[in-house]
Design a protein around this motif. Structure first.
Motif, PDB file in Angstrom:
ATOM      1  N   GLU A  90       0.835  -1.219   0.000  1.00 24.39           N
ATOM      2  CA  GLU A  90       0.000   0.000   0.000  1.00 24.39           C
ATOM      3  C   GLU A  90       0.862   1.259   0.000  1.00 24.39           C
ATOM      4  O   GLU A  90       0.588   2.217  -0.722  1.00 24.39           O
ATOM      5  N   LYS A  91       1.933   1.238   0.812  1.00 28.04           N
ATOM      6  CA  LYS A  91       2.819   2.421   0.873  1.00 28.04           C
ATOM      7  C   LYS A  91       3.524   2.623  -0.467  1.00 28.04           C
ATOM      8  O   LYS A  91       3.718   3.755  -0.915  1.00 28.04           O
ATOM      9  N   ASP A 133       1.160   4.247  -2.795  1.00 19.83           N
ATOM     10  CA  ASP A 133       1.037   5.682  -2.453  1.00 19.83           C
ATOM     11  C   ASP A 133       2.232   6.462  -2.963  1.00 19.83           C
ATOM     12  O   ASP A 133       2.104   7.539  -3.533  1.00 19.83           O
ATOM     13  N   LYS A 134       3.415   5.895  -2.726  1.00 18.96           N
ATOM     14  CA  LYS A 134       4.636   6.646  -3.020  1.00 18.96           C
ATOM     15  C   LYS A 134       4.984   6.656  -4.505  1.00 18.96           C
ATOM     16  O   LYS A 134       5.430   7.669  -5.033  1.00 18.96           O
ATOM     17  N   THR A 175       0.731   3.759  -9.637  1.00 16.43           N
ATOM     18  CA  THR A 175       0.487   2.431 -10.200  1.00 16.43           C
ATOM     19  C   THR A 175       1.155   2.304 -11.575  1.00 16.43           C
ATOM     20  O   THR A 175       1.366   3.327 -12.236  1.00 16.43           O
ATOM     21  N   LYS A 231      -6.344  -1.734  -6.097  1.00 13.72           N
ATOM     22  CA  LYS A 231      -5.619  -0.493  -5.796  1.00 13.72           C
ATOM     23  C   LYS A 231      -4.471  -0.247  -6.774  1.00 13.72           C
ATOM     24  O   LYS A 231      -3.798   0.770  -6.688  1.00 13.72           O
TER      25      LYS A 231
END
Ligand code: SF4
Length: 315
Positions: free
Chosen positions: A28-29, A32-33, A36, A57
């Motif tokens: 997940e991080k 975010d960083k 995709t 996601k």
């Protein structure tokens, strides 16, 4: 019609362990960083619901690095660990890789390396072709580790053919009791065998099995929420059966619930494997509630407070 009353004994601890929480956080991080897609080699943890959620996601799951065409995107290695050849391949292709191997699996890798460097003959107790076993065996040159899957395998070892000092490591998600029997055979054949300093079967596996041992003998049925390919979930089923609850089943949510048996039961035990989200346990309870009046009692064997840090690149 009045619903029958049944009692649900809910095992604690159950569900996510620290290694699984860390591995999911890493994906997940990274999303975010880095945006995709983020690639993940193998299921990050063995649970379809977790994997499907991460796919939505923007994570893309592959089995091997050669399936990834865009080398500019990050690739994450799953919690089960990988053979050394995998990060080597990623580096040679200049792929940015993040390792989500559980630190307790990494501990086993380092032990195996230590034994090898010190000239030991090494046994690995584990299940053939499980990704964790492939990862541990892949820390050393081919043929350096002898895999022992069963008690019979251990009994069949010909100690006279082994002249080196002997050591062992194990997979982290094995049955505590079955592994102890295998280690007892090792010790009878090799009284000086070098054991891990701290057990390789991890705290989460041990605690979940102990909780099942306590609850299963009181139950008419026992459910383990998990996945077919989750080693620790499969072991929980075996432990529940061995502890006296023959009607023990894995719930993956792909199957039909045995409603007839549920209605006939007075007490039902429920736990979940280390990679199964708590929401799935609640979904199971809600399904049972459609057919029975349910009283829930949580049986807490111990509280867990283990957490693992994220890799520096994601801080
Ligand atoms: S089951 Fe144990 S070894 Fe596996 S990820 Fe969880 S804490 Fe780590």
């Amino acid at each position: 019609m009045k619903k029958k009353e049944i009692k649900i004994l809910l095992a604690a601890p159950r569900g996510f362990c620290a290694g699984v929480v860390r591995a999911i956080d890493i994906v997940e991080k990274a999303l975010d960083k880095y945006g995709t897609p983020v690639y993940v080699r193998h299921e990050i943890v063995h649970n379809k619901h977790v994997v499907d959620d991460l796919k939505k996601k923007g994570a893309v799951f592959v089995e091997e690095l050669n399936e990834i065409e865009d080398h500019s995107r990050p690739v994450i290695f799953s919690a089960h660990g990988v053979p050394k050849s995998v990060p080597e391949e990623a580096s040679s292709k200049k792929m940015f890789h993040i390792d989500a191997t559980c630190p307790l699996v990494t501990k086993v890798h380092r032990e195996a390396e230590f034994h090898y460097k010190n000239g030991y003959y090494i046994f690995l107790v584990g299940h053939k072709n499980h990704p964790e076993v492939l990862g541990t065996m892949g820390q050393l040159p081919k043929g350096s580790i002898k895999l022992i899957e069963t008690y019979e395998d251990a009994q069949n070892i010909n100690e006279k053919q082994i002249s080196k000092p002997v050591s062992y490591v194990t997979q982290t998600t094995l049955s505590v009791d079955d592994t102890k029997d295998i280690i007892d055979v090792f010790k009878s054949k090799f009284p000086k065998i070098k054991s891990p300093i701290k057990e390789d079967i991890c705290y989460a596996t041990t605690n979940r099995q102990e909780a099942v041992k306590k609850i299963a003998p009181m139950c008419d049925m026992f459910f383990v929420v998990g996945s077919e390919n989750s080693s620790n979930s499969q072991r929980l089923i075996e432990v529940a059966k061995k502890s006296g609850c023959i009607n023990s089943e894995l719930i993956t949510f792909g199957e039909k619930l045995p409603i007839d048996l549920i209605i006939k039961s007075k007490k039902i035990g429920i736990t979940s494997g280390a990679s199964a989200p708590e929401q799935l346990v609640q979904n199971l309870i809600n399904e049972i509630k459609k057919h029975c009046k349910v009283i829930i009692e949580e049986i807490v064997l111990t509280k867990e407070s283990v957490t693992f840090k994220l890799p520096k690149s994601l801080n």
